[in-house]
Design an enzyme around this catalytic site. Structure first.
Site, PDB file in Angstrom:
ATOM      1  N   SER A  82     -23.381  -3.156 121.130  1.00 18.95           N
ATOM      2  CA  SER A  82     -21.644  -3.738 119.965  1.00 18.95           C
ATOM      3  C   SER A  82     -20.601  -2.710 120.738  1.00 18.95           C
ATOM      4  O   SER A  82     -19.248  -3.456 120.615  1.00 18.95           O
ATOM      5  CB  SER A  82     -21.276  -2.567 118.962  1.00 18.95           C
ATOM      6  OG  SER A  82     -21.983  -1.534 119.017  1.00 18.95           O
ATOM      7  N   GLY A 106     -24.288  10.081 109.940  1.00 20.65           N
ATOM      8  CA  GLY A 106     -23.036   9.079 109.302  1.00 20.65           C
ATOM      9  C   GLY A 106     -24.778   7.707 108.460  1.00 20.65           C
ATOM     10  O   GLY A 106     -24.077   6.566 108.343  1.00 20.65           O
ATOM     11  N   LYS A 146     -15.779  -6.450 117.908  1.00 26.89           N
ATOM     12  CA  LYS A 146     -14.771  -6.696 117.166  1.00 26.89           C
ATOM     13  C   LYS A 146     -13.177  -7.021 117.685  1.00 26.89           C
ATOM     14  O   LYS A 146     -12.861  -7.449 116.726  1.00 26.89           O
ATOM     15  CB  LYS A 146     -13.773  -5.422 117.309  1.00 26.89           C
ATOM     16  CG  LYS A 146     -14.479  -4.025 117.000  1.00 26.89           C
ATOM     17  CD  LYS A 146     -14.458  -3.934 114.963  1.00 26.89           C
ATOM     18  CE  LYS A 146     -15.307  -2.832 114.787  1.00 26.89           C
ATOM     19  NZ  LYS A 146     -15.533  -2.587 112.821  1.00 26.89           N
ATOM     20  N   GLU A 205     -28.202   3.737 111.608  1.00 26.08           N
ATOM     21  CA  GLU A 205     -26.692   4.929 111.552  1.00 26.08           C
ATOM     22  C   GLU A 205     -26.732   6.238 111.412  1.00 26.08           C
ATOM     23  O   GLU A 205     -28.522   6.281 112.945  1.00 26.08           O
ATOM     24  CB  GLU A 205     -26.673   5.138 109.609  1.00 26.08           C
ATOM     25  CG  GLU A 205     -26.707   3.212 109.166  1.00 26.08           C
ATOM     26  CD  GLU A 205     -25.816   3.872 107.706  1.00 26.08           C
ATOM     27  OE1 GLU A 205     -24.580   3.961 107.407  1.00 26.08           O
ATOM     28  OE2 GLU A 205     -27.008   4.458 107.108  1.00 26.08           O
ATOM     29  N   ASP A 234     -24.709   6.520 105.304  1.00 27.31           N
ATOM     30  CA  ASP A 234     -23.557   6.368 103.802  1.00 27.31           C
ATOM     31  C   ASP A 234     -24.774   5.047 103.432  1.00 27.31           C
ATOM     32  O   ASP A 234     -24.744   5.220 102.561  1.00 27.31           O
ATOM     33  CB  ASP A 234     -22.292   6.069 103.636  1.00 27.31           C
ATOM     34  CG  ASP A 234     -22.044   5.630 104.877  1.00 27.31           C
ATOM     35  OD1 ASP A 234     -22.813   5.459 106.429  1.00 27.31           O
ATOM     36  OD2 ASP A 234     -21.023   3.973 104.892  1.00 27.31           O
ATOM     37  N   SER A 245     -10.636   3.317 114.039  1.00 25.30           N
ATOM     38  CA  SER A 245     -10.969   4.159 115.454  1.00 25.30           C
ATOM     39  C   SER A 245     -10.940   3.710 116.872  1.00 25.30           C
ATOM     40  O   SER A 245     -10.885   4.746 117.857  1.00 25.30           O
ATOM     41  CB  SER A 245     -11.968   5.698 115.064  1.00 25.30           C
ATOM     42  OG  SER A 245     -13.078   4.105 115.049  1.00 25.30           O
TER      43      SER A 245
END
Length: 323
Positions: A303, A207, A52, A203, A209, A77
């Site tokens: 990640s 979750g 990030k 995923e 989506d 989060s």
């Protein structure tokens, strides 16, 4: 509005000397278990412990200096929160971060440690996008969203750009998918360099989506996911990220919480590294045999590794469940 390979390369230039050039790890045991030559991009060694920082710093660096001086805000989060807080500090700016009340204590403490003010909300009843926009307007802050921003996406894509420079051409690349920014940036970089590469999103089962949205051909909302992979607990893909991923993402595979735990244990015991649940989903997909047929040379983005010792022990032993 879109993101190009040129944007990712420009982000890489901005990050040069600021972000870590994280290592690519290899394991003969993993190659044997997976049945492929696996190259692991260890973003758990990035600043703030996750990929990030790449997107946050790129976005903050692109702000007009006068606007940046008034401060920045973000909703997250944990990992994006820390990334924006650190990026702001690098420029001598203040940061106000909107975080779910149930964010792991270690992530909250780390975010505060970078000098940010923390405002909390209930992730199961509050709309973080609306709350974040209201906070930015009320205080006159520049909002840096976690994925729905071209400069954030371009910054995240530098992880894949580096991986391909370090490992050479790959047949496939597995990347965790939450809001879709890491995948959108990675796919932009990878497909821009090697159009035939197979982009595989991962995923948590609870979750899915993005998987559902790709099948429907439009963004699909789901209830707030209850999974140990809190960094992937997105309810709906971002509008910009989905517009990119529906063009460039080849498939999405799912892993459950037990498979994520197994991957975290494998990384700790065999690779001697610590991964948070979201950081381990790509590895989990390989170990669980979710990718078939599996190409010969495969890259995986690990990640992040932001998890404290107590929570790590509880997660990998099954002491923490969600649902």
């Amino acid at each position: 509005m879109t993101v190009t390979l040129g944007d990712v390369r420009e982000a890489a230039a901005r990050l040069d000397g600021v972000a870590h050039r994280t290592p690519v790890l290899r394991s003969r045991t993993l190659d044997r278990l997976a049945g492929a030559e696996v190259h692991l991009k260890a973003e758990n060694f990035q600043r703030v412990g996750a990929f990030k920082f790449r997107g946050a710093f790129n976005a903050v660096s692109r702000l007009d200096p006068r606007r940046r001086a008034r401060g920045v805000t973000a909703y997250s989060s944990g990992n994006h929160a820390q990334a924006v807080a650190l990026a702001a500090r690098e420029f001598g700016a203040t940061a106000v971060i909107l975080m779910p009340a149930d964010t792991p204590a270690s992530k909250r403490a780390a975010t505060a440690g970078y000098g940010a003010e923390i405002v909390t909300y209930d992730r199961y009843t509050g709309d973080r996008v609306a709350l974040g926009a209201a906070l930015a307007a009320e205080r006159g802050l520049a909002l840096i969203p976690p994925y729905e921003h071209p400069h954030v996406i371009a910054g995240q894509g530098t992880a894949a750009l580096e991986l391909l420079e370090q490992a050479g051409e790959l047949d496939a690349l597995l990347t965790p998918v939450g809001g879709g920014g890491l995948m959108a940036g990675s796919a932009t970089a990878a497909k821009g360099l090697h159009p035939a590469i197979r982009m595989i999103g991962v995923e948590p089962t609870a979750g899915d989506d993005t998987r559902r949205s790709l099948a429907a051909g439009e963004r699909v909302a789901i209830p707030v996911p209850r999974t140990i992979a809190d960094g992937q607990a997105a309810e709906i893909p971002g509008e910009l990220t989905f517009s990119i991923n529906r063009r460039l993402l080849d498939e999405v595979v799912l892993v459950d919480d037990d498979e994520i735990r197994d991957a975290m244990r494998f990384a700790f015991e065999r690779l001697r590294i610590v991964l948070e649940p979201s950081g381990a989903t790509g590895l989990a997909a390989l170990l669980a045999g979710r990718v078939r047929p599996l190409p010969r040379r495969v890259g995986v983005v690990l990640s992040g590794g932001n998890i404290d010792a107590v929570r790590f022990a509880e997660v990998v032993t099954g002491g923490i469940t969600v649902g």
